[in-house]
Design a protein around this motif. Structure first.
Motif, PDB file in Angstrom:
ATOM      1  N   ASP A 132       0.802  -1.230   0.000  1.00 14.96           N
ATOM      2  CA  ASP A 132       0.000   0.000   0.000  1.00 14.96           C
ATOM      3  C   ASP A 132       0.834   1.280   0.000  1.00 14.96           C
ATOM      4  O   ASP A 132       0.283   2.374   0.023  1.00 14.96           O
ATOM      5  CB  ASP A 132      -0.971   0.012   1.183  1.00 14.96           C
ATOM      6  CG  ASP A 132      -0.295   0.024   2.550  1.00 14.96           C
ATOM      7  OD1 ASP A 132       0.921   0.280   2.620  1.00 14.96           O
ATOM      8  OD2 ASP A 132      -0.990  -0.249   3.555  1.00 14.96           O
ATOM      9  N   ARG A 133       2.169   1.177  -0.003  1.00 17.66           N
ATOM     10  CA  ARG A 133       3.012   2.376   0.084  1.00 17.66           C
ATOM     11  C   ARG A 133       2.776   3.339  -1.077  1.00 17.66           C
ATOM     12  O   ARG A 133       2.783   4.566  -0.880  1.00 17.66           O
ATOM     13  CB  ARG A 133       4.494   1.986   0.165  1.00 17.66           C
ATOM     14  CG  ARG A 133       5.002   1.219  -1.029  1.00 17.66           C
ATOM     15  CD  ARG A 133       6.358   0.576  -0.788  1.00 17.66           C
ATOM     16  NE  ARG A 133       7.468   1.496  -0.854  1.00 17.66           N
ATOM     17  CZ  ARG A 133       8.183   1.706  -1.967  1.00 17.66           C
ATOM     18  NH1 ARG A 133       7.870   1.070  -3.092  1.00 17.66           N
ATOM     19  NH2 ARG A 133       9.188   2.539  -1.932  1.00 17.66           N
ATOM     20  N   ALA A 134       2.554   2.813  -2.284  1.00 22.16           N
ATOM     21  CA  ALA A 134       2.344   3.683  -3.432  1.00 22.16           C
ATOM     22  C   ALA A 134       1.016   4.425  -3.323  1.00 22.16           C
ATOM     23  O   ALA A 134       0.941   5.636  -3.565  1.00 22.16           O
ATOM     24  CB  ALA A 134       2.403   2.870  -4.726  1.00 22.16           C
ATOM     25  N   ALA A 157       5.292  14.416 -17.421  1.00 21.96           N
ATOM     26  CA  ALA A 157       6.553  13.674 -17.407  1.00 21.96           C
ATOM     27  C   ALA A 157       6.743  12.937 -18.734  1.00 21.96           C
ATOM     28  O   ALA A 157       5.809  12.305 -19.235  1.00 21.96           O
ATOM     29  CB  ALA A 157       6.564  12.677 -16.262  1.00 21.96           C
ATOM     30  N   PRO A 158       7.925  13.029 -19.332  1.00 21.65           N
ATOM     31  CA  PRO A 158       8.195  12.227 -20.536  1.00 21.65           C
ATOM     32  C   PRO A 158       7.976  10.744 -20.245  1.00 21.65           C
ATOM     33  O   PRO A 158       8.104  10.295 -19.098  1.00 21.65           O
ATOM     34  CB  PRO A 158       9.665  12.524 -20.836  1.00 21.65           C
ATOM     35  CG  PRO A 158       9.934  13.839 -20.167  1.00 21.65           C
ATOM     36  CD  PRO A 158       9.078  13.852 -18.936  1.00 21.65           C
ATOM     37  N   ALA A 159       7.654   9.992 -21.282  1.00 22.79           N
ATOM     38  CA  ALA A 159       7.324   8.578 -21.099  1.00 22.79           C
ATOM     39  C   ALA A 159       8.428   7.806 -20.392  1.00 22.79           C
ATOM     40  O   ALA A 159       8.154   6.885 -19.614  1.00 22.79           O
ATOM     41  CB  ALA A 159       7.011   7.938 -22.454  1.00 22.79           C
ATOM     42  N   HIS A 163       8.384   6.662 -14.438  1.00 23.02           N
ATOM     43  CA  HIS A 163       8.760   5.794 -13.322  1.00 23.02           C
ATOM     44  C   HIS A 163       9.359   6.588 -12.164  1.00 23.02           C
ATOM     45  O   HIS A 163       9.228   6.196 -11.004  1.00 23.02           O
ATOM     46  CB  HIS A 163       9.749   4.723 -13.791  1.00 23.02           C
ATOM     47  CG  HIS A 163      11.083   5.250 -14.173  1.00 23.02           C
ATOM     48  ND1 HIS A 163      11.316   5.923 -15.367  1.00 23.02           N
ATOM     49  CD2 HIS A 163      12.278   5.225 -13.530  1.00 23.02           C
ATOM     50  CE1 HIS A 163      12.591   6.282 -15.431  1.00 23.02           C
ATOM     51  NE2 HIS A 163      13.198   5.870 -14.327  1.00 23.02           N
ATOM     52  N   VAL A 164      10.021   7.734 -12.465  1.00 23.98           N
ATOM     53  CA  VAL A 164      10.589   8.561 -11.397  1.00 23.98           C
ATOM     54  C   VAL A 164       9.460   9.185 -10.572  1.00 23.98           C
ATOM     55  O   VAL A 164       9.570   9.302  -9.345  1.00 23.98           O
ATOM     56  CB  VAL A 164      11.516   9.645 -11.973  1.00 23.98           C
ATOM     57  CG1 VAL A 164      12.041  10.550 -10.849  1.00 23.98           C
ATOM     58  CG2 VAL A 164      12.677   9.008 -12.719  1.00 23.98           C
ATOM     59  N   GLN A 165       8.376   9.578 -11.223  1.00 25.82           N
ATOM     60  CA  GLN A 165       7.225  10.113 -10.492  1.00 25.82           C
ATOM     61  C   GLN A 165       6.624   9.037  -9.593  1.00 25.82           C
ATOM     62  O   GLN A 165       6.207   9.320  -8.467  1.00 25.82           O
ATOM     63  CB  GLN A 165       6.173  10.653 -11.472  1.00 25.82           C
ATOM     64  CG  GLN A 165       6.628  11.848 -12.280  1.00 25.82           C
ATOM     65  CD  GLN A 165       7.088  13.012 -11.408  1.00 25.82           C
ATOM     66  OE1 GLN A 165       6.489  13.279 -10.355  1.00 25.82           O
ATOM     67  NE2 GLN A 165       8.147  13.684 -11.833  1.00 25.82           N
ATOM     68  N   LEU A 167       8.305   6.566  -8.272  1.00 19.83           N
ATOM     69  CA  LEU A 167       9.247   6.433  -7.158  1.00 19.83           C
ATOM     70  C   LEU A 167       9.037   7.547  -6.131  1.00 19.83           C
ATOM     71  O   LEU A 167       9.069   7.312  -4.914  1.00 19.83           O
ATOM     72  CB  LEU A 167      10.689   6.472  -7.671  1.00 19.83           C
ATOM     73  CG  LEU A 167      11.194   5.263  -8.458  1.00 19.83           C
ATOM     74  CD1 LEU A 167      12.571   5.563  -9.046  1.00 19.83           C
ATOM     75  CD2 LEU A 167      11.246   4.032  -7.578  1.00 19.83           C
ATOM     76  N   LEU A 168       8.840   8.755  -6.626  1.00 21.88           N
ATOM     77  CA  LEU A 168       8.623   9.910  -5.744  1.00 21.88           C
ATOM     78  C   LEU A 168       7.398   9.676  -4.861  1.00 21.88           C
ATOM     79  O   LEU A 168       7.437   9.906  -3.641  1.00 21.88           O
ATOM     80  CB  LEU A 168       8.460  11.174  -6.580  1.00 21.88           C
ATOM     81  CG  LEU A 168       8.317  12.497  -5.832  1.00 21.88           C
ATOM     82  CD1 LEU A 168       9.597  12.844  -5.089  1.00 21.88           C
ATOM     83  CD2 LEU A 168       7.948  13.628  -6.798  1.00 21.88           C
ATOM     84  N   SER A 169       6.313   9.222  -5.457  1.00 19.33           N
ATOM     85  CA  SER A 169       5.083   8.997  -4.691  1.00 19.33           C
ATOM     86  C   SER A 169       5.240   7.866  -3.679  1.00 19.33           C
ATOM     87  O   SER A 169       4.858   8.007  -2.508  1.00 19.33           O
ATOM     88  CB  SER A 169       3.923   8.685  -5.643  1.00 19.33           C
ATOM     89  OG  SER A 169       3.655   9.770  -6.504  1.00 19.33           O
ATOM     90  N   ALA A 170       5.814   6.750  -4.128  1.00 20.87           N
ATOM     91  CA  ALA A 170       5.887   5.570  -3.258  1.00 20.87           C
ATOM     92  C   ALA A 170       6.990   5.667  -2.224  1.00 20.87           C
ATOM     93  O   ALA A 170       6.796   5.309  -1.054  1.00 20.87           O
ATOM     94  CB  ALA A 170       6.079   4.317  -4.115  1.00 20.87           C
ATOM     95  N   ASN A 171       8.167   6.146  -2.646  1.00 24.27           N
ATOM     96  CA  ASN A 171       9.311   6.175  -1.733  1.00 24.27           C
ATOM     97  C   ASN A 171       9.336   7.448  -0.904  1.00 24.27           C
ATOM     98  O   ASN A 171       9.240   7.400   0.328  1.00 24.27           O
ATOM     99  CB  ASN A 171      10.612   6.017  -2.514  1.00 24.27           C
ATOM    100  CG  ASN A 171      11.837   6.170  -1.637  1.00 24.27           C
ATOM    101  OD1 ASN A 171      12.678   7.031  -1.863  1.00 24.27           O
ATOM    102  ND2 ASN A 171      11.947   5.340  -0.613  1.00 24.27           N
ATOM    103  N   CYS A 172       9.457   8.607  -1.550  1.00 28.50           N
ATOM    104  CA  CYS A 172       9.586   9.867  -0.801  1.00 28.50           C
ATOM    105  C   CYS A 172       8.368  10.092   0.095  1.00 28.50           C
ATOM    106  O   CYS A 172       8.504  10.357   1.289  1.00 28.50           O
ATOM    107  CB  CYS A 172       9.773  11.033  -1.772  1.00 28.50           C
ATOM    108  SG  CYS A 172       9.930  12.636  -0.963  1.00 28.50           S
ATOM    109  N   PHE A 173       7.181   9.965  -0.483  1.00 24.81           N
ATOM    110  CA  PHE A 173       5.974  10.247   0.297  1.00 24.81           C
ATOM    111  C   PHE A 173       5.435   8.994   0.994  1.00 24.81           C
ATOM    112  O   PHE A 173       5.053   9.049   2.163  1.00 24.81           O
ATOM    113  CB  PHE A 173       4.901  10.868  -0.610  1.00 24.81           C
ATOM    114  CG  PHE A 173       5.232  12.277  -1.010  1.00 24.81           C
ATOM    115  CD1 PHE A 173       4.906  13.346  -0.194  1.00 24.81           C
ATOM    116  CD2 PHE A 173       5.915  12.537  -2.190  1.00 24.81           C
ATOM    117  CE1 PHE A 173       5.233  14.651  -0.539  1.00 24.81           C
ATOM    118  CE2 PHE A 173       6.244  13.837  -2.555  1.00 24.81           C
ATOM    119  CZ  PHE A 173       5.912  14.891  -1.728  1.00 24.81           C
ATOM    120  N   GLY A 174       5.441   7.854   0.308  1.00 17.54           N
ATOM    121  CA  GLY A 174       4.891   6.651   0.911  1.00 17.54           C
ATOM    122  C   GLY A 174       5.735   6.082   2.031  1.00 17.54           C
ATOM    123  O   GLY A 174       5.217   5.650   3.059  1.00 17.54           O
TER     124      GLY A 174
END
Length: 252
Positions: A132-134, A157-159, A163-165, A167-174
């Motif tokens: 559920d982290r993402a 975001a370019p195609a 994936h970086v977005q 990562l940002l949502s799941a790792n930095c924020f999640g």
């Protein structure tokens, strides 16, 4: 010359019984620094001592100022910052500063906590799972940054960078913003402090000025934070931080 009476009183409160060796080898520098750090920047400040020490710790991690971080960590514990809060400050730095810069501060933190009789590891503060982290991260990201901004980040975001977005949502924020131990306004204030201290992050600083506003940290608080960072990060980065505040949250 000696530091002002106010600076000396504040220094003694934060560092009881401590005498810096620099007071003997570099007395003029110590006088100017202590007057600035423990008197002048405090005169118009409304930050609680705990909050002031917390944002300074985050900035010192970003600066890789391990020696000063060690000293200020002792002061933070003396004014009531808890071991859990200290660890969460360091953990909050990881997605913004990177583990390479955080590692030394983490080792210093562990050493100081053990010296203070704290048993490690501390109780875990994570609230997410790999499943559920993402989802949880995206939710808290929308709360802090704004749903429209997050949507724009993904849409524009370019195609080969979507994936970086993720990562940002799941790792930095999640993985980080969903943790207990610190509330969201405090985490966001710490993020602002470390980004200002890092330098070269002007777009991100402006983004987090807006994000701080979304969680209740207005212009007055952000200007106060930058002021408290001046003795430790210098004027160029502090002035850049203030410019970001002016750009996003101009004076009324």
């Amino acid at each position: 010359m000696a530091p002002s009476d106010a600076a000396r009183a504040q220094r003694d409160e934060l560092f009881p019984g401590r005498v810096s060796t620099l007071a003997f080898t570099d007395p003029e520098l110590v006088e100017h620094f202590e007057d600035l750090a423990f008197d002048e920047v405090l005169r118009d400040s409304r930050l609680a001592p705990r909050t002031r020490l917390m944002v300074q710790l985050a900035a010192l991690v970003a600066c890789q100022g391990a020696a000063e971080y060690r000293a200020m960590l002792g002061a933070a514990l003396a004014v009531g910052v808890t071991p859990v809060e200290v660890k969460e400050i360091v953990y909050q730095c990881v997605p913004y500063v990177g583990m390479a810069k955080v590692l030394d501060a983490l080792h210093v933190t562990n050493e100081v906590l053990v010296e203070h009789g704290v048993e490690l590891p501390l109780p875990g503060q994570s609230t997410t799972t790999p499943h559920d982290r993402a989802t949880m991260g995206l939710a808290v990201q929308r709360e802090i940054v704004g749903a429209d901004v997050v949507e724009s980040l993904y849409t524009n975001a370019p195609a080969d960078q979507v994936h970086v977005q993720r990562l940002l949502s799941a790792n930095c924020f999640g993985d980080h913003y969903t943790r207990t131990g610190l509330d969201l306004p405090t985490r966001e204030l710490l993020t602002f402090a470390m980004l200002v201290a890092l330098g070269g992050c002007d777009p991100q600083v402006r983004g987090h000025v807006a994000a701080n506003g979304n969680v209740g940290n207005g212009r007055e608080v952000l200007v106060d934070v930058v002021t408290q960072l001046v003795p430790y990060i210098g004027y160029p980065r502090a002035l850049n931080g203030l410019r970001a505040v002016d750009d996003v949250a101009p004076a009324g």
